[in-house]
Design a protein around this motif. Structure first.
Motif, mmCIF file in Angstrom:
data_model
loop_
_atom_site.group_PDB
_atom_site.id
_atom_site.type_symbol
_atom_site.label_atom_id
_atom_site.label_comp_id
_atom_site.label_asym_id
_atom_site.label_seq_id
_atom_site.Cartn_x
_atom_site.Cartn_y
_atom_site.Cartn_z
ATOM 1 N N GLU A 1 41.794 45.386 33.282
ATOM 2 C CA GLU A 1 40.475 45.824 32.804
ATOM 3 C C GLU A 1 39.481 44.671 32.868
ATOM 4 O O GLU A 1 39.700 43.593 32.302
ATOM 5 C CB GLU A 1 40.583 46.318 31.369
ATOM 6 C CG GLU A 1 39.264 46.761 30.755
ATOM 7 C CD GLU A 1 38.814 48.130 31.254
ATOM 8 O OE1 GLU A 1 37.598 48.328 31.431
ATOM 9 O OE2 GLU A 1 39.690 48.997 31.461
ATOM 10 N N GLY A 2 38.386 44.868 33.615
ATOM 11 C CA GLY A 2 37.335 43.874 33.713
ATOM 12 C C GLY A 2 37.605 42.744 34.686
ATOM 13 O O GLY A 2 36.717 41.930 34.949
ATOM 14 N N GLU A 3 38.806 42.667 35.233
ATOM 15 C CA GLU A 3 39.135 41.598 36.170
ATOM 16 C C GLU A 3 38.521 41.897 37.534
ATOM 17 O O GLU A 3 38.528 43.040 37.997
ATOM 18 C CB GLU A 3 40.650 41.459 36.302
ATOM 19 C CG GLU A 3 41.094 40.304 37.177
ATOM 20 C CD GLU A 3 42.602 40.200 37.306
ATOM 21 O OE1 GLU A 3 43.085 39.264 37.976
ATOM 22 O OE2 GLU A 3 43.309 41.072 36.750
ATOM 23 N N VAL A 4 38.006 40.867 38.194
ATOM 24 C CA VAL A 4 37.347 41.013 39.493
ATOM 25 C C VAL A 4 38.228 40.414 40.577
ATOM 26 O O VAL A 4 38.807 39.334 40.405
ATOM 27 C CB VAL A 4 35.966 40.321 39.478
ATOM 28 C CG1 VAL A 4 35.355 40.299 40.880
ATOM 29 C CG2 VAL A 4 35.024 41.027 38.501
ATOM 30 N N ALA A 5 38.338 41.098 41.693
ATOM 31 C CA ALA A 5 39.152 40.608 42.806
ATOM 32 C C ALA A 5 38.598 39.298 43.342
ATOM 33 O O ALA A 5 37.385 39.117 43.455
ATOM 34 C CB ALA A 5 39.193 41.652 43.916
ATOM 35 N N ASP A 6 39.484 38.389 43.686
ATOM 36 C CA ASP A 6 39.053 37.124 44.284
ATOM 37 C C ASP A 6 38.898 37.296 45.791
ATOM 38 O O ASP A 6 39.487 38.190 46.413
ATOM 39 C CB ASP A 6 40.053 36.013 43.966
ATOM 40 C CG ASP A 6 41.437 36.303 44.543
ATOM 41 O OD1 ASP A 6 41.668 35.999 45.726
ATOM 42 O OD2 ASP A 6 42.274 36.853 43.798
#
Length: 357
Positions: free
Chosen positions: A332-337
């Motif tokens: 949740e809320g994590e953005v792909a690098d």
């Protein structure tokens, strides 16, 4: 994931100033995978070449070769362009990557720019656009407008750039329409109007009333127009001749500012190898006019999404997102690098079928 070819840096340091010392104009070459009249990918690259000519006038001479197959033919074409005296060469397709690396190693005084690849050298840069941002907007519109809940996607080759686009479009279609399904046809071509038209017709016959594409011709738009009640999106170029129906919007690749900047760097003697990956915010990805065929509330929400993408407030790959097999990818809320995105070789949860080898 960058693999660098080592060249003598002293040779590169001398390369660009040499261009300054010449009385002759800087020569910029372009290698195209399709014809300049394809109406899509190559058309936009050639528009940018013409913008270079207009911007620099007599300071710059441009040359190009169109419809160059990926592979050995590309290496021959790039080599010939280098031998003809080009100071900088832009190779504009993913499959030109290894041929560009090979030729760059043999011509250390020539600057090379490769589109959509990841291999660099002292005299070789890479540049690409974050097309997946535009795919998010297309998915949003497509998911909102489909009546059959079936969206067809004509894919070119199973490389990360194309897989990213499929995933982004699907996630954003699914967000507005939980019942949506994607049906993907792999065309194994960048430009083949007959094959693209056949793929579009097959998808339409199977109930897909929205067609997305990562191929370069306008043939899918023509097939949709023949069928009626099917919407499409322009790919790489506006393809506005098919507006307001079936084409309802488009992703437009704007290469001109980058090409002008890199040619200027050769003129100035300031060219250095770099890796560039720009999106809507930087103007390398543009969204074509959203036609009146799109309901006003969908148009408004799509433009809001565009502004959030441009400002960096929102990233198309923001968790929670699982992989196709249900395993966790982003919390949740994590953005792909960027490293994961550049090498993306998996579908997200909800997509069916397998990615071809």
């Amino acid at each position: 994931m960058n693999r660098r070819t080592l060249l003598a840096s002293a040779a590169i340091a001398l390369a660009a100033p040499a261009a300054m010392a010449q009385d002759e104009p800087v020569k910029a070459g372009f290698i195209y995978v399709g014809p300049i009249g394809d109406g899509g990918w190559t058309y936009e690259h050639d528009k940018a070449r013409l913008a270079v000519e207009e911007h620099f006038g007599d300071q710059v001479e441009t040359v190009y070769q169109e419809s160059v197959p990926e592979g050995a033919d590309a290496q021959r074409a790039i080599t010939q362009m280098a031998l003809s005296g080009a100071d900088i060469i832009f190779t504009t397709s993913f499959g030109f990557m290894d041929p560009t690396v090979e030729v760059a190693s043999k011509f250390p005084d020539v600057m090379f720019e490769h589109a959509t690849g990841y291999k660099t050298a002292d005299n070789l840069s890479t540049y690409s656009a974050r097309f997946y941002e535009g795919r998010a907007i297309q998915g949003h519109i497509a998911g909102s407008m489909t009546e059959t809940n079936k969206i067809g996607y004509i894919a070119s080759f199973p490389i990360p750039e194309v897989i990213r686009g499929i995933n982004s479009a699907y996630l954003h279609a699914k967000e507005v329409n939980p019942d949506v399904e994607f049906n993907i046809v792999w065309a194994y071509t960048w430009f083949d109007p007959a094959k693209e038209a056949d793929a579009a017709r097959a998808l339409i016959e199977n109930g897909n009333d929205v067609i997305l594409q990562h191929t370069d011709s306008t043939a899918p738009q023509a097939a949709a127009q023949e069928a009626g009640d099917v919407i499409t999106f322009g790919q790489a170029s506006d393809m506005s001749e098919y507006a307001p129906s079936p084409r309802v919007s488009s992703i437009i690749d704007n290469w001109a500012p980058y090409y002008i900047d890199r040619v200027q760097a050769v003129i100035d003697g300031s060219w250095e190898s770099q890796q560039v990956w720009h999106g809507i915010g930087e103007g390398m990805v543009e969204i074509g006019e959203i036609s009146d065929a799109v309901p006003e509330e969908v148009r408004t929400s799509a433009l809001e999404l565009k502004e959030r993408l441009a400002s960096g407030e929102y990233h198309p790959f923001t968790g929670p997102i699982n992989r196709q097999d249900g395993s966790a990818w982003l919390a949740e809320g994590e953005v792909a690098d960027d490293e994961t995105l550049l090498g993306m070789d998996f579908y997200v949860e909800g997509l069916t079928g397998e990615i071809p080898n």
